[in-house]
Design a protein around this motif. Structure first.
Motif, mmCIF file in Angstrom:
data_model
loop_
_atom_site.group_PDB
_atom_site.id
_atom_site.type_symbol
_atom_site.label_atom_id
_atom_site.label_comp_id
_atom_site.label_asym_id
_atom_site.label_seq_id
_atom_site.Cartn_x
_atom_site.Cartn_y
_atom_site.Cartn_z
ATOM 1 N N ARG A 1 0.515 -1.239 0.065
ATOM 2 C CA ARG A 1 -0.209 0.262 0.245
ATOM 3 C C ARG A 1 1.286 1.225 -0.091
ATOM 4 N NH1 ARG A 1 -2.717 -1.305 3.927
ATOM 5 N NH2 ARG A 1 -4.489 -2.262 2.669
ATOM 6 N N ARG A 2 2.029 1.130 0.401
ATOM 7 C CA ARG A 2 2.840 2.657 0.740
ATOM 8 C C ARG A 2 3.491 2.676 -0.526
ATOM 9 N NH1 ARG A 2 6.008 1.975 6.574
ATOM 10 N NH2 ARG A 2 4.067 1.547 8.035
ATOM 11 N N MET A 3 3.954 1.308 -1.053
ATOM 12 C CA MET A 3 4.264 1.506 -2.553
ATOM 13 C C MET A 3 3.531 2.148 -3.941
ATOM 14 S SD MET A 3 7.812 0.445 -2.475
ATOM 15 C CE MET A 3 7.675 0.887 -4.304
ATOM 16 N N VAL A 4 2.116 1.783 -2.819
ATOM 17 C CA VAL A 4 1.554 2.701 -4.422
ATOM 18 C C VAL A 4 1.582 3.646 -4.078
ATOM 19 C CG1 VAL A 4 -1.250 2.472 -5.538
ATOM 20 C CG2 VAL A 4 -0.477 -0.004 -4.899
ATOM 21 N N ALA A 5 1.201 4.222 -3.235
ATOM 22 C CA ALA A 5 1.212 5.711 -2.504
ATOM 23 C C ALA A 5 2.986 6.587 -3.401
ATOM 24 C CB ALA A 5 1.266 6.274 -1.414
ATOM 25 N N ALA A 6 3.838 5.868 -2.936
ATOM 26 C CA ALA A 6 4.865 6.126 -3.213
ATOM 27 C C ALA A 6 5.183 6.561 -5.149
ATOM 28 C CB ALA A 6 6.347 5.059 -2.818
ATOM 29 N N LEU A 7 4.291 5.238 -6.047
ATOM 30 C CA LEU A 7 4.411 5.166 -7.296
ATOM 31 C C LEU A 7 3.683 6.313 -8.099
ATOM 32 C CD1 LEU A 7 5.462 2.015 -7.559
ATOM 33 C CD2 LEU A 7 6.332 3.352 -8.313
ATOM 34 N N TYR B 1 2.140 -3.828 -7.458
ATOM 35 C CA TYR B 1 1.499 -3.476 -6.079
ATOM 36 C C TYR B 1 0.340 -3.536 -5.628
ATOM 37 C CZ TYR B 1 7.284 -2.870 -5.464
ATOM 38 O OH TYR B 1 8.209 -3.012 -4.929
ATOM 39 N N ARG B 2 -0.567 -3.092 -6.555
ATOM 40 C CA ARG B 2 -1.853 -2.924 -5.834
ATOM 41 C C ARG B 2 -2.341 -4.439 -5.888
ATOM 42 N NH1 ARG B 2 -4.518 1.368 -9.558
ATOM 43 N NH2 ARG B 2 -3.777 2.818 -7.208
ATOM 44 N N GLU B 3 -2.143 -5.366 -6.356
ATOM 45 C CA GLU B 3 -2.295 -6.691 -6.615
ATOM 46 C C GLU B 3 -1.903 -7.405 -5.820
ATOM 47 O OE1 GLU B 3 -3.186 -10.437 -7.986
ATOM 48 O OE2 GLU B 3 -3.693 -9.238 -8.688
ATOM 49 N N HIS B 4 -0.511 -6.755 -4.876
ATOM 50 C CA HIS B 4 -0.442 -7.289 -3.406
ATOM 51 C C HIS B 4 -1.782 -7.146 -2.243
ATOM 52 C CE1 HIS B 4 2.639 -8.695 -6.070
ATOM 53 N NE2 HIS B 4 2.904 -10.168 -5.245
ATOM 54 N N VAL B 5 -1.954 -5.962 -2.585
ATOM 55 C CA VAL B 5 -2.552 -4.681 -1.416
ATOM 56 C C VAL B 5 -3.313 -5.902 -1.378
ATOM 57 C CG1 VAL B 5 -3.417 -3.121 -0.434
ATOM 58 C CG2 VAL B 5 -1.386 -2.479 -1.167
ATOM 59 N N GLU B 6 -4.192 -5.857 -1.972
ATOM 60 C CA GLU B 6 -5.591 -6.883 -2.378
ATOM 61 C C GLU B 6 -5.305 -8.612 -1.905
ATOM 62 O OE1 GLU B 6 -7.151 -6.169 -6.181
ATOM 63 O OE2 GLU B 6 -7.366 -3.991 -5.604
#
Length: 356
Positions: free
Chosen positions: A246-252, A265-270
């Protein structure tokens, strides 16, 4: 290691010391050839031992171009690998505190770390494009083999534990869709970032901390006697992945990254939010019910994962806070040559940081 899509070649890595040189030299010969002996003791976390071990393990994944497949079960190389593993495992056992309280260990993993700590938080709040790309390069060594070693755990489990682990693996392998395999999604991420998406393309520039994490995965999952540690490691990965992703999605999103980078990364959040429950309640819960004596090795697997991930994070953050690269020069694995990046598919602004 450089692989071109056109040739499909997987080349042996450049050695960085006596141990890795001995293994690489041997693999260039027929199986059964004498493996050069080394007398110098190796740092169990050092790059020489970790690269030698990673090369031995490489025979159980996609192998190397021109290396006889007979090396996979060559008795001489198995003895060398066992000695490397012994040093590495002894260091992990020495540096990880003993414990048997699996439930508390899992609960602590669920505690979201301080919002200001960790690599993902640094990238979210302060990361520059070149630092994000470096992170991608490091993690490519892991994600090109993502979920593969855990498949060795399947025949070593029974009942609900086996079924639940297979369910997690099914998601990791794209739910039956080749284009959704997480390894493929990471290759898309690399391509979206302007990096080389091919198999282990950056092995020669990634230092020891990431190699140690990947080697731990293979070590735990290849050995039946370490299967419970492998389960603990896998659980630690799945439980901590969703918040970090989730933090990586925000960074990207802050940096305006390519959609393929965000998709991974969104795939891994879910997905990992679901996997966390499966690993805790079904895999570990059933394993403990069947085999209560697996408590200590499960805790060991969790704590060993935390130890090596912390070492990796410390390396990255200590480099980045000094505004210097966390990677090695491709021509000299000790990192002395930071200027020869021409053979890597890296954008000009990423190359510039290696020429400071």
């Amino acid at each position: 290691m450089v692989w071109t899509e056109a040739s499909g070649r997987r080349v042996l890595p450049h050695p960085c010391g006596e141990l890795s040189a001995g293994v690489v030299e041997a693999l260039g010969k027929p199986p059964g050839s004498v493996i050069p002996a080394t007398s110098a003791p190796a740092d169990p976390y050092g790059r020489d031992l970790q690269l030698a071990l990673h090369t031995c393990y490489g025979l159980y994944y996609e192998g190397f171009d021109g290396v006889d497949t007979g090396w996979e079960w060559d008795p001489g190389l198995l003895c060398v690998r066992a000695e490397l593993e012994r040093h590495f495992l002894a260091a992990l056992r020495a540096d990880v505190a003993d414990g048997v309280d699996v439930e508390t260990e899992l609960e602590e993993l669920l505690i979201v770390p301080d919002e200001e700590s960790g690599v993902a938080a640094f990238l979210r709040d302060h990361g520059k494009p070149w630092q994000v790309r470096e992170y991608f390069v490091h993690r490519s060594i892991l994600h090109h083999q993502e979920a593969d070693p855990y498949a060795w755990l399947i025949p070593r489990l029974r009942g609900r534990a086996k079924a639940a682990l297979v369910a997690v693996e099914f998601d990791e392998f794209g739910g039956g869709r080749g284009d959704r395999i997480h390894q493929r999604l990471y290759a898309n991420l690399l391509e979206g970032a302007g990096l080389d998406p091919s198999y282990l393309a950056y092995l020669d520039v990634v230092p020891a901390p990431m190699l140690a994490i990947v080697n731990m995965m293979s070590l735990f999952c290849l050995h039946r006697g370490l299967r419970a540690a492998g389960v603990g490691h896998f659980a630690a990965v799945e439980i901590t992945s969703s918040p970090a992703s989730r933090r990586m999605v925000a960074a990207l999103e802050r940096l305006g990254a390519d959609s393929a980078c965000i998709t991974f990364y969104r795939e891994h959040v879910e997905a990992d939010a679901v996997h966390e429950q499966l690993m805790r309640r079904e895999v570990i819960g059933d394993l403990l019910a069947r085999e209560p004596d697996t408590r200590a090795p499960i805790v060991f697997g969790i704590r060993a994962t935390n130890l090596l991930e912390d070492r990796f994070a410390d390396h990255l953050l200590s480099c980045w806070r000094d505004d210097r690269t966390s990677l090695l020069g491709p021509e000299t694995p000790d990192g002395k040559d930071q200027n020869s990046m021409a053979h890597l598919r890296i954008p000009s602004e990423f190359v510039a940081i290696h020429r400071r």
